[in-house]
Design an enzyme around this catalytic site. Structure first.
Site, PDB file in Angstrom:
ATOM      1  N   LYS A 194     -10.213  11.227 -21.082  1.00 28.72           N
ATOM      2  CA  LYS A 194     -10.095  12.624 -20.784  1.00 28.72           C
ATOM      3  C   LYS A 194      -8.716  12.961 -20.330  1.00 28.72           C
ATOM      4  O   LYS A 194      -8.336  12.680 -19.428  1.00 28.72           O
ATOM      5  CB  LYS A 194     -11.135  13.026 -19.694  1.00 28.72           C
ATOM      6  CG  LYS A 194     -11.417  14.426 -19.820  1.00 28.72           C
ATOM      7  CD  LYS A 194     -11.803  15.065 -18.377  1.00 28.72           C
ATOM      8  CE  LYS A 194     -10.491  15.447 -17.461  1.00 28.72           C
ATOM      9  NZ  LYS A 194      -9.715  16.572 -17.778  1.00 28.72           N
ATOM     10  N   GLY A 246      -3.752  10.534 -11.197  1.00 29.10           N
ATOM     11  CA  GLY A 246      -3.674  11.797 -10.792  1.00 29.10           C
ATOM     12  C   GLY A 246      -3.311  12.246  -9.173  1.00 29.10           C
ATOM     13  O   GLY A 246      -2.787  11.258  -8.620  1.00 29.10           O
ATOM     14  N   SER A 247      -3.808  13.319  -8.791  1.00 31.18           N
ATOM     15  CA  SER A 247      -3.396  13.647  -7.213  1.00 31.18           C
ATOM     16  C   SER A 247      -4.382  12.832  -6.230  1.00 31.18           C
ATOM     17  O   SER A 247      -5.404  12.399  -6.910  1.00 31.18           O
ATOM     18  CB  SER A 247      -3.686  15.151  -7.268  1.00 31.18           C
ATOM     19  OG  SER A 247      -5.114  15.366  -7.336  1.00 31.18           O
ATOM     20  N   THR A 250      -8.178  14.439  -5.521  1.00 24.97           N
ATOM     21  CA  THR A 250      -8.741  14.030  -6.810  1.00 24.97           C
ATOM     22  C   THR A 250      -9.182  12.662  -7.026  1.00 24.97           C
ATOM     23  O   THR A 250     -10.234  12.103  -7.097  1.00 24.97           O
ATOM     24  CB  THR A 250      -8.337  14.589  -8.038  1.00 24.97           C
ATOM     25  OG1 THR A 250      -7.900  16.063  -7.959  1.00 24.97           O
ATOM     26  CG2 THR A 250      -9.330  14.449  -9.321  1.00 24.97           C
ATOM     27  N   GLY A 251      -8.227  11.860  -6.624  1.00 30.00           N
ATOM     28  CA  GLY A 251      -8.185  10.381  -6.734  1.00 30.00           C
ATOM     29  C   GLY A 251      -9.281   9.765  -5.804  1.00 30.00           C
ATOM     30  O   GLY A 251     -10.225   8.801  -6.303  1.00 30.00           O
ATOM     31  N   GLU A 269      -4.299   5.552  -9.531  1.00 33.28           N
ATOM     32  CA  GLU A 269      -2.898   5.634  -9.526  1.00 33.28           C
ATOM     33  C   GLU A 269      -2.764   6.847  -8.858  1.00 33.28           C
ATOM     34  O   GLU A 269      -2.758   7.840  -9.761  1.00 33.28           O
ATOM     35  CB  GLU A 269      -2.043   4.940 -10.773  1.00 33.28           C
ATOM     36  CG  GLU A 269      -0.826   4.636 -10.584  1.00 33.28           C
ATOM     37  CD  GLU A 269       0.180   5.681 -10.724  1.00 33.28           C
ATOM     38  OE1 GLU A 269       0.542   6.454  -9.897  1.00 33.28           O
ATOM     39  OE2 GLU A 269       0.392   6.229 -11.913  1.00 33.28           O
ATOM     40  N   CYS A 303       5.050  10.544 -10.965  1.00 32.73           N
ATOM     41  CA  CYS A 303       4.458  10.241  -9.720  1.00 32.73           C
ATOM     42  C   CYS A 303       5.398   9.378  -8.606  1.00 32.73           C
ATOM     43  O   CYS A 303       5.236   9.409  -7.486  1.00 32.73           O
ATOM     44  CB  CYS A 303       3.069   9.417 -10.112  1.00 32.73           C
ATOM     45  SG  CYS A 303       3.271   8.132 -11.063  1.00 32.73           S
ATOM     46  N   GLU A 399       4.043  15.714  -0.513  1.00 33.46           N
ATOM     47  CA  GLU A 399       4.211  15.861  -1.912  1.00 33.46           C
ATOM     48  C   GLU A 399       4.546  17.124  -2.663  1.00 33.46           C
ATOM     49  O   GLU A 399       3.655  17.967  -2.454  1.00 33.46           O
ATOM     50  CB  GLU A 399       3.263  14.863  -2.557  1.00 33.46           C
ATOM     51  CG  GLU A 399       3.817  14.749  -3.984  1.00 33.46           C
ATOM     52  CD  GLU A 399       2.914  13.870  -4.850  1.00 33.46           C
ATOM     53  OE1 GLU A 399       1.430  14.230  -4.644  1.00 33.46           O
ATOM     54  OE2 GLU A 399       3.014  13.185  -5.620  1.00 33.46           O
TER      55      GLU A 399
HETATM   56  O1  TXE Z   1      -4.333  16.872 -10.930  1.00 34.76           O
HETATM   57  P1  TXE Z   1      -5.604  16.139 -10.558  1.00 34.76           P
HETATM   58  P2  TXE Z   1      -3.763  18.324 -11.364  1.00 34.76           P
HETATM   59  C1  TXE Z   1      -0.476  16.015  -8.435  1.00 34.76           C
HETATM   60  C2  TXE Z   1       0.383  17.060  -8.508  1.00 34.76           C
HETATM   61  C3  TXE Z   1      -0.035  18.361  -9.019  1.00 34.76           C
HETATM   62  C4  TXE Z   1      -1.524  18.089  -8.413  1.00 34.76           C
HETATM   63  C5  TXE Z   1      -2.499  18.781  -9.191  1.00 34.76           C
HETATM   64  O2  TXE Z   1       0.937  17.273  -7.095  1.00 34.76           O
HETATM   65  O3  TXE Z   1       0.535  19.468  -8.457  1.00 34.76           O
HETATM   66  O4  TXE Z   1      -1.641  16.560  -8.542  1.00 34.76           O
HETATM   67  O5  TXE Z   1      -2.531  18.538 -10.514  1.00 34.76           O
HETATM   68  C6  TXE Z   1      -9.159  15.582 -13.901  1.00 34.76           C
HETATM   69  N1  TXE Z   1     -13.569  14.246 -11.525  1.00 34.76           N
HETATM   70  N2  TXE Z   1      -0.145  15.261  -9.673  1.00 34.76           N
HETATM   71  O6  TXE Z   1      -4.942  19.315 -10.745  1.00 34.76           O
HETATM   72  O7  TXE Z   1      -6.651  17.231 -10.186  1.00 34.76           O
HETATM   73  C7  TXE Z   1      -7.954  16.473 -14.290  1.00 34.76           C
HETATM   74  O8  TXE Z   1      -8.865  17.321 -15.169  1.00 34.76           O
HETATM   75  C8  TXE Z   1     -12.835  13.385 -12.651  1.00 34.76           C
HETATM   76  C9  TXE Z   1       0.348  13.776  -9.483  1.00 34.76           C
HETATM   77  O9  TXE Z   1      -3.453  18.237 -12.887  1.00 34.76           O
HETATM   78  O10 TXE Z   1      -5.687  14.856  -9.862  1.00 34.76           O
HETATM   79  C10 TXE Z   1      -6.934  15.691 -14.842  1.00 34.76           C
HETATM   80  O11 TXE Z   1      -7.376  14.937 -16.140  1.00 34.76           O
HETATM   81  N3  TXE Z   1     -11.650  13.910 -12.958  1.00 34.76           N
HETATM   82  C11 TXE Z   1      -0.114  12.959 -10.783  1.00 34.76           C
HETATM   83  C12 TXE Z   1      -6.978  14.515 -13.749  1.00 34.76           C
HETATM   84  O12 TXE Z   1      -8.067  14.456 -13.447  1.00 34.76           O
HETATM   85  C13 TXE Z   1     -11.289  15.220 -12.462  1.00 34.76           C
HETATM   86  C14 TXE Z   1       0.035  13.600 -12.002  1.00 34.76           C
HETATM   87  C15 TXE Z   1      -5.898  14.831 -12.864  1.00 34.76           C
HETATM   88  O13 TXE Z   1      -6.286  15.891 -12.251  1.00 34.76           O
HETATM   89  C16 TXE Z   1     -11.868  15.768 -11.380  1.00 34.76           C
HETATM   90  C17 TXE Z   1      -0.448  14.972 -12.088  1.00 34.76           C
HETATM   91  C18 TXE Z   1     -13.012  15.225 -11.133  1.00 34.76           C
HETATM   92  N4  TXE Z   1     -13.606  15.830  -9.856  1.00 34.76           N
HETATM   93  C19 TXE Z   1      -0.594  15.823 -10.865  1.00 34.76           C
HETATM   94  N5  TXE Z   1     -11.031  16.904 -11.068  1.00 34.76           N
HETATM   95  C20 TXE Z   1       0.515  11.588 -10.750  1.00 34.76           C
HETATM   96  N6  TXE Z   1       0.293  10.905  -9.500  1.00 34.76           N
HETATM   97  O14 TXE Z   1       1.055  10.948 -11.620  1.00 34.76           O
HETATM   98  C21 TXE Z   1     -10.084  16.734 -11.966  1.00 34.76           C
HETATM   99  N7  TXE Z   1     -10.015  15.768 -12.779  1.00 34.76           N
END
Ligand code: TXE
Length: 495
Positions: A194, A246-247, A250-251, A269, A303, A399
């Site tokens: 996804k 991701g964040s 959410t992680g 991660e 990240c 962050e």
């Molecule tokens: O990240 P999310 P977002 C950080 C950065 C940014 C913040 C928000 O600070 O401003 O995160 O970005 C999916 N169940 N990073 O909103 O929410 C979502 O659709 C399953 C750091 O984009 O973490 C996307 O595909 N999946 C990061 C993915 O999770 C879900 C890189 C990441 O989204 C979900 C990007 C759920 N409940 C942003 N909710 C890094 N560490 O590299 C959302 N998603």
């Protein structure tokens, strides 16, 4: 300099109806909602992508499950490697097309899209391809007592976990998807990916290429849409592992949901507040280009990028002056202009987040350079350097995930170690020094998944990568990924 001309294949791709890709073909549904994909450089709609429905998520998992038990299980390890290498060849052949899609969709400077995102996708895929024939268990001699002459032997098998859900963020949509699909397919798993709702385009093109090179239908599927789609996937009963990038918030939610579902395995991660430390002996002129590259490539949206830089008090004025000057000289502009070093932020929500940080600046920190949004079209901001006077400063603790770096002076090595570890996170840290003896003594004391010396953010497929503390669970790359994508089965035999 002018912008590169878009390839015909890019223009044709963007004009197509786009959506999920299931079982080797596009899965479009007239009833589905549609998300507009925005070019962050000019805020124009460049494509429309259908959001996956719950039924489509089920169909994608079912297709991955069929391929896992059928076509992919019947593909020998050698042939799996051949197919992953063919996909790497296809990425090379279509490299410019993928790089242009990335530049348009995520605002990545075209040179970074070509030289980092696309080129590294090839490097990582070839690395995973090499592992397919080298995933083995071990043979063991048990110590069980023999009562009547019987003997025992045992061995372990590394078996693929099954269907993997790969959840991808918006910053490196192609490369991070490749990490996940490469790990899954190399170990014999199949995958449903996804992408982020903001940047699905390069992955949707990649999965077409995967089918063209002969990767069996259903081995790689993509479902598009926002967090809800990711949640359906995470909680799906037939998904055996979730690989999430991701964040942090959410992680944590994804990890908890996966565990609650069926103790589904997770690799997380997540982000961090990565530190770089410049010891007293550094040559500032040598260090500045490295810091600009590591902290400001892709507008700091990486990240592992450093956001806090601790500098020995004897060198901080010189660093502030030279790093500030280097940042003020970066060319900001269209990602499709080859002379541009600094494009827009990737999406509006993130731009608003960074703009709100700009509003909070100046109270406690000195703004050395930057701190403003740029222009009135597109999500452009200035690369920003701050100097704080307290370790509790907001810009040394939260962050931002943007091009905002904050300096703080330190006096002693002991103080430095405390500062480096004074965070809930632990993804990456770096030491910049020519005193390797000192660096080697400090490394074991730094709480971080990776410690770089005289470099930062460099990832290599052979070197495990992941977070300690709140920056994640598990490791990607190296041989570490094998553990995460396989179950260890023990076999004991009496004879
Ligand atoms: O990240 P999310 P977002 C950080 C950065 C940014 C913040 C928000 O600070 O401003 O995160 O970005 C999916 N169940 N990073 O909103 O929410 C979502 O659709 C399953 C750091 O984009 O973490 C996307 O595909 N999946 C990061 C993915 O999770 C879900 C890189 C990441 O989204 C979900 C990007 C759920 N409940 C942003 N909710 C890094 N560490 O590299 C959302 N998603």
């Amino acid at each position: 300099m002018s912008e590169v001309a878009l390839l015909d294949s890019v223009i044709t791709f963007l004009a197509k109806p786009l959506g999920s890709f299931i079982d080797g073909r596009p899965a479009l549904d007239e009833q589905a909602g549609v998300s507009e994909i925005i070019n962050p450089a000019n805020e124009q709609v460049i494509a429309r992508v259908q959001d996956a429905t719950a039924v489509q998520v089920d169909a994608a998992v079912a297709a991955a499950s069929r391929a896992f038990k059928g076509s992919w299980a019947q593909t020998s390890p050698y042939l799996r490697g051949v197919l992953l290498n063919k996909l790497a060849d296809a990425i090379e052949q279509h490299g410019e097309e993928l790089a242009q899609l990335e530049a348009l969709n995520s605002g990545k400077a075209i040179n970074v899209a070509r030289g980092l995102e696309v080129a590294q996708s090839v490097v990582f895929l070839r690395y995973f391809a090499g592992w397919t024939t080298k995933i083995n268990g071990e043979s063991i001699t048990p110590s069980l007592p023999s009562m009547a002459g019987e003997q025992y032997t045992a061995f372990t098998r590394r078996e693929p976990v099954g269907v993997v859900a790969g959840i991808v963020p918006w910053n490196f949509p192609l490369l991070i998807a490749v990490w996940k699909l490469g790990s899954a397919l190399a170990t014999g798993c199949t995958i449903v990916l996804k992408p982020s709702e903001f940047s699905p385009l390069s992955l949707l093109r990649l999965v077409e290429l995967a089918t063209e090179v002969g990767i069996p239908d259903g081995a790689i599927n993509v479902v598009t849409g926002a967090g809800k789609v990711g949640q359906w996937l995470t909680e799906h009963g037939e998904v055996r592992k979730v690989s999430f990038t991701g964040s942090v918030p959410t992680g944590i939610a994804v990890g908890a949901a996966a565990m609650k579902s069926k103790l589904t395995r997770v690799t997380l991660e997540l982000g961090g507040k990565n530190p770089a430390a410049l010891l007293a002996d550094v040559n500032i002129d040598d260090v500045v280009p490295g810091l600009v590259m590591t902290a400001f490539t892709h507008q700091g949206q990486i990240c592992a990028s450093p956001e806090r830089i601790y500098v020995h008090r004897s060198r901080i004025d010189e660093l502030e002056q030279k790093l500030g000057a280097a940042l003020a000289g970066l060319k900001i502009g269209s990602p499709l202009d080859e002379s541009v070093q600094f494009g827009p932020l990737a999406n509006k929500a993130h731009y608003q987040k960074i703009a709100s940080y700009f509003e909070r600046m100046g109270d406690g920190q000195v703004v050395v350079t930057g701190g403003r949004t740029v222009g009135d079209k597109g999500y452009f901001v200035e690369p920003t350097l701050l100097r704080a006077s307290s370790p509790d400063d907001l810009f040394l603790t939260e962050e931002t995930f943007g091009p905002i770096v904050c300096l703080l002076a330190f006096d002693s090595d002991e103080e430095l170690i405390e500062l480096l570890n004074d965070t809930p996170y632990g993804l990456g840290a770096s030491l910049w020094t020519n005193d390797l003896s000192k660096a080697l003594r400090m490394i074991p004391r730094i709480e971080s998944g990776t410690v770089w010396v005289n470099m930062h953010t460099f990832l290599d497929p052979a070197v495990p990568f992941g977070g300690s503390k709140s920056s994640g669970i598990g490791r990607e790359f190296g041989s570490a990924f094998i553990e995460a994508f396989t179950e260890l089965k023990s076999v004991m035999i009496r004879y």
